[in-house]
Design a protein around this motif. Structure first.
Motif, PDB file in Angstrom:
ATOM      1  N   THR A  36       5.246 -14.825   4.145  1.00 56.70           N
ATOM      2  CA  THR A  36       4.289 -14.712   3.046  1.00 56.70           C
ATOM      3  C   THR A  36       2.888 -14.325   3.527  1.00 56.70           C
ATOM      4  OG1 THR A  36       5.575 -16.232   1.714  1.00 56.70           O
ATOM      5  CG2 THR A  36       3.296 -15.932   1.076  1.00 56.70           C
ATOM      6  N   PRO A  37       2.336 -14.932   4.568  1.00 62.26           N
ATOM      7  CA  PRO A  37       0.985 -14.509   4.994  1.00 62.26           C
ATOM      8  C   PRO A  37       0.919 -13.041   5.415  1.00 62.26           C
ATOM      9  CG  PRO A  37       1.548 -16.600   6.009  1.00 62.26           C
ATOM     10  CD  PRO A  37       2.785 -16.095   5.340  1.00 62.26           C
ATOM     11  N   LEU A  38       1.949 -12.575   6.085  1.00 58.39           N
ATOM     12  CA  LEU A  38       1.976 -11.174   6.497  1.00 58.39           C
ATOM     13  C   LEU A  38       2.069 -10.255   5.285  1.00 58.39           C
ATOM     14  CD1 LEU A  38       2.198  -9.089   8.833  1.00 58.39           C
ATOM     15  CD2 LEU A  38       4.668  -9.361   8.648  1.00 58.39           C
ATOM     16  N   GLY A  39       2.928 -10.598   4.347  1.00 56.73           N
ATOM     17  CA  GLY A  39       3.085  -9.781   3.155  1.00 56.73           C
ATOM     18  C   GLY A  39       1.848  -9.781   2.274  1.00 56.73           C
ATOM     19  N   ASP A  40       1.163 -10.910   2.200  1.00 59.46           N
ATOM     20  CA  ASP A  40      -0.061 -10.975   1.398  1.00 59.46           C
ATOM     21  C   ASP A  40      -1.163 -10.103   1.974  1.00 59.46           C
ATOM     22  OD1 ASP A  40       1.069 -12.649  -0.446  1.00 59.46           O
ATOM     23  OD2 ASP A  40       0.273 -14.485   0.450  1.00 59.46           O
ATOM     24  N   SER A  41      -1.149  -9.910   3.278  1.00 55.18           N
ATOM     25  CA  SER A  41      -2.173  -9.056   3.883  1.00 55.18           C
ATOM     26  C   SER A  41      -1.941  -7.580   3.545  1.00 55.18           C
ATOM     27  CB  SER A  41      -2.207  -9.245   5.396  1.00 55.18           C
ATOM     28  OG  SER A  41      -1.032  -8.734   5.995  1.00 55.18           O
ATOM     29  N   TYR A  42      -0.689  -7.210   3.228  1.00 59.60           N
ATOM     30  CA  TYR A  42      -0.387  -5.823   2.855  1.00 59.60           C
ATOM     31  C   TYR A  42      -0.724  -5.536   1.401  1.00 59.60           C
ATOM     32  CZ  TYR A  42       2.210  -5.238   7.212  1.00 59.60           C
ATOM     33  OH  TYR A  42       2.585  -5.154   8.522  1.00 59.60           O
ATOM     34  N   GLY A  43      -0.567  -6.515   0.546  1.00 61.78           N
ATOM     35  CA  GLY A  43      -0.862  -6.310  -0.865  1.00 61.78           C
ATOM     36  C   GLY A  43       0.099  -7.094  -1.742  1.00 61.78           C
ATOM     37  N   PRO A  44      -0.081  -7.007  -3.060  1.00 60.74           N
ATOM     38  CA  PRO A  44       0.776  -7.778  -3.965  1.00 60.74           C
ATOM     39  C   PRO A  44       2.220  -7.279  -3.950  1.00 60.74           C
ATOM     40  CG  PRO A  44      -0.740  -6.382  -5.196  1.00 60.74           C
ATOM     41  CD  PRO A  44      -1.102  -6.252  -3.757  1.00 60.74           C
ATOM     42  N   GLY A  45       3.148  -8.218  -3.923  1.00 57.62           N
ATOM     43  CA  GLY A  45       4.565  -7.875  -3.947  1.00 57.62           C
ATOM     44  C   GLY A  45       5.210  -7.720  -2.592  1.00 57.62           C
ATOM     45  N   TRP A  46       4.421  -7.496  -1.570  1.00 55.02           N
ATOM     46  CA  TRP A  46       4.990  -7.272  -0.237  1.00 55.02           C
ATOM     47  C   TRP A  46       5.611  -8.536   0.345  1.00 55.02           C
ATOM     48  CZ3 TRP A  46       6.216  -3.068   2.376  1.00 55.02           C
ATOM     49  CH2 TRP A  46       5.665  -1.859   1.963  1.00 55.02           C
ATOM     50  N   ALA A  47       5.052  -9.701   0.037  1.00 48.41           N
ATOM     51  CA  ALA A  47       5.599 -10.952   0.571  1.00 48.41           C
ATOM     52  C   ALA A  47       7.017 -11.170   0.055  1.00 48.41           C
ATOM     53  CB  ALA A  47       4.705 -12.122   0.194  1.00 48.41           C
ATOM     54  N   ASP A  48       7.217 -10.941  -1.244  1.00 48.80           N
ATOM     55  CA  ASP A  48       8.559 -11.098  -1.802  1.00 48.80           C
ATOM     56  C   ASP A  48       9.529 -10.092  -1.209  1.00 48.80           C
ATOM     57  OD1 ASP A  48       7.736 -13.172  -3.439  1.00 48.80           O
ATOM     58  OD2 ASP A  48       7.180 -11.805  -5.071  1.00 48.80           O
ATOM     59  N   LEU A  49       9.058  -8.884  -1.023  1.00 52.03           N
ATOM     60  CA  LEU A  49       9.911  -7.842  -0.456  1.00 52.03           C
ATOM     61  C   LEU A  49      10.315  -8.169   0.987  1.00 52.03           C
ATOM     62  CD1 LEU A  49      11.146  -5.012  -0.899  1.00 52.03           C
ATOM     63  CD2 LEU A  49       9.076  -4.093   0.121  1.00 52.03           C
ATOM     64  N   LEU A  50       9.360  -8.609   1.792  1.00 54.68           N
ATOM     65  CA  LEU A  50       9.666  -8.931   3.191  1.00 54.68           C
ATOM     66  C   LEU A  50      10.592 -10.135   3.302  1.00 54.68           C
ATOM     67  CD1 LEU A  50       6.187  -8.403   4.874  1.00 54.68           C
ATOM     68  CD2 LEU A  50       8.206  -6.976   5.112  1.00 54.68           C
ATOM     69  N   ASN A  51      10.283 -11.209   2.563  1.00 55.78           N
ATOM     70  CA  ASN A  51      11.109 -12.416   2.637  1.00 55.78           C
ATOM     71  C   ASN A  51      12.503 -12.176   2.078  1.00 55.78           C
ATOM     72  OD1 ASN A  51       9.252 -14.260   3.828  1.00 55.78           O
ATOM     73  ND2 ASN A  51       8.157 -14.332   1.902  1.00 55.78           N
ATOM     74  N   GLY A  52      12.584 -11.522   0.947  1.00 59.24           N
ATOM     75  CA  GLY A  52      13.892 -11.240   0.356  1.00 59.24           C
ATOM     76  C   GLY A  52      14.709 -10.277   1.202  1.00 59.24           C
ATOM     77  N   GLY A  53      14.040  -9.266   1.748  1.00 60.90           N
ATOM     78  CA  GLY A  53      14.744  -8.298   2.600  1.00 60.90           C
ATOM     79  C   GLY A  53      15.283  -8.934   3.866  1.00 60.90           C
ATOM     80  N   LEU A  54      14.475  -9.792   4.478  1.00 57.90           N
ATOM     81  CA  LEU A  54      14.924 -10.456   5.703  1.00 57.90           C
ATOM     82  C   LEU A  54      16.072 -11.417   5.406  1.00 57.90           C
ATOM     83  CD1 LEU A  54      14.467 -10.752   8.732  1.00 57.90           C
ATOM     84  CD2 LEU A  54      12.861 -12.591   8.220  1.00 57.90           C
ATOM     85  N   GLY A  55      15.977 -12.161   4.318  1.00 51.65           N
ATOM     86  CA  GLY A  55      17.070 -13.054   3.930  1.00 51.65           C
ATOM     87  C   GLY A  55      18.348 -12.286   3.661  1.00 51.65           C
ATOM     88  N   PHE A  56      18.218 -11.140   2.991  1.00 50.80           N
ATOM     89  CA  PHE A  56      19.380 -10.309   2.692  1.00 50.80           C
ATOM     90  C   PHE A  56      19.998  -9.763   3.975  1.00 50.80           C
ATOM     91  CE2 PHE A  56      21.321  -6.365   0.931  1.00 50.80           C
ATOM     92  CZ  PHE A  56      22.226  -6.990   0.085  1.00 50.80           C
ATOM     93  N   VAL A  57      19.186  -9.375   4.926  1.00 52.46           N
ATOM     94  CA  VAL A  57      19.693  -8.888   6.215  1.00 52.46           C
ATOM     95  C   VAL A  57      20.487  -9.978   6.928  1.00 52.46           C
ATOM     96  CG1 VAL A  57      18.965  -8.201   8.539  1.00 52.46           C
ATOM     97  CG2 VAL A  57      17.992  -7.072   6.545  1.00 52.46           C
ATOM     98  N   PHE A  58      19.992 -11.218   6.880  1.00 53.69           N
ATOM     99  CA  PHE A  58      20.723 -12.328   7.516  1.00 53.69           C
ATOM    100  C   PHE A  58      22.060 -12.573   6.827  1.00 53.69           C
ATOM    101  CE2 PHE A  58      16.562 -14.123   9.231  1.00 53.69           C
ATOM    102  CZ  PHE A  58      16.855 -13.760  10.530  1.00 53.69           C
ATOM    103  N   ILE A  59      22.092 -12.491   5.496  1.00 53.37           N
ATOM    104  CA  ILE A  59      23.339 -12.716   4.766  1.00 53.37           C
ATOM    105  C   ILE A  59      24.344 -11.598   5.066  1.00 53.37           C
ATOM    106  CG2 ILE A  59      24.361 -12.940   2.464  1.00 53.37           C
ATOM    107  CD1 ILE A  59      22.710 -15.368   3.318  1.00 53.37           C
ATOM    108  N   ILE A  60      23.883 -10.357   5.123  1.00 55.28           N
ATOM    109  CA  ILE A  60      24.771  -9.244   5.461  1.00 55.28           C
ATOM    110  C   ILE A  60      25.295  -9.388   6.888  1.00 55.28           C
ATOM    111  CG2 ILE A  60      24.863  -6.734   5.829  1.00 55.28           C
ATOM    112  CD1 ILE A  60      24.896  -7.509   2.915  1.00 55.28           C
TER     113      ILE A  60
END
Length: 64
Positions: free
Chosen positions: A25-49
Motif C-alpha cells: 500500500t505505501p508503494l502504491g500510494d506514492s504512484y497515485g490513486p488505485g495503484w495500491a489495490d492493483l499492486l496488492n491484488g496483482g501480487l496476491g493473484f500471482v501467488f495463487i496462480i
C-alpha cells in the motif's frame, strides 16, 4: 502431509496474506490513486496462480 502439498500451501498463505495485509500500500500510494489495490491484488493473484501450478506439478510427480 505429502511433500508435494507444502509449496502450494505456502503460496496460498502468501496470497491470502497479500490480499488481507496489503503490504504494498505505501508503494502504491506514492504512484497515485488505485495503484495500491492493483499492486496488492496483482501480487496476491500471482501467488495463487503459482500455487495452482505447483499443485498440478506436484500431483503429476506424485503419481506412480
Amino acid at each position: 502431509m505429502a511433500k508435494s502439498a507444502i509449496l502450494p500451501l505456502l503460496l496460498i498463505l502468501l496470497g491470502v496474506f497479500t490480499g488481507l495485509a496489503k503490504p504494498l500500500t505505501p508503494l502504491g500510494d506514492s504512484y497515485g490513486p488505485g495503484w495500491a489495490d492493483l499492486l496488492n491484488g496483482g501480487l496476491g493473484f500471482v501467488f495463487i496462480i503459482a500455487a495452482a501450478i505447483a499443485a498440478i506439478a506436484g500431483r503429476s510427480k506424485a503419481r506412480p
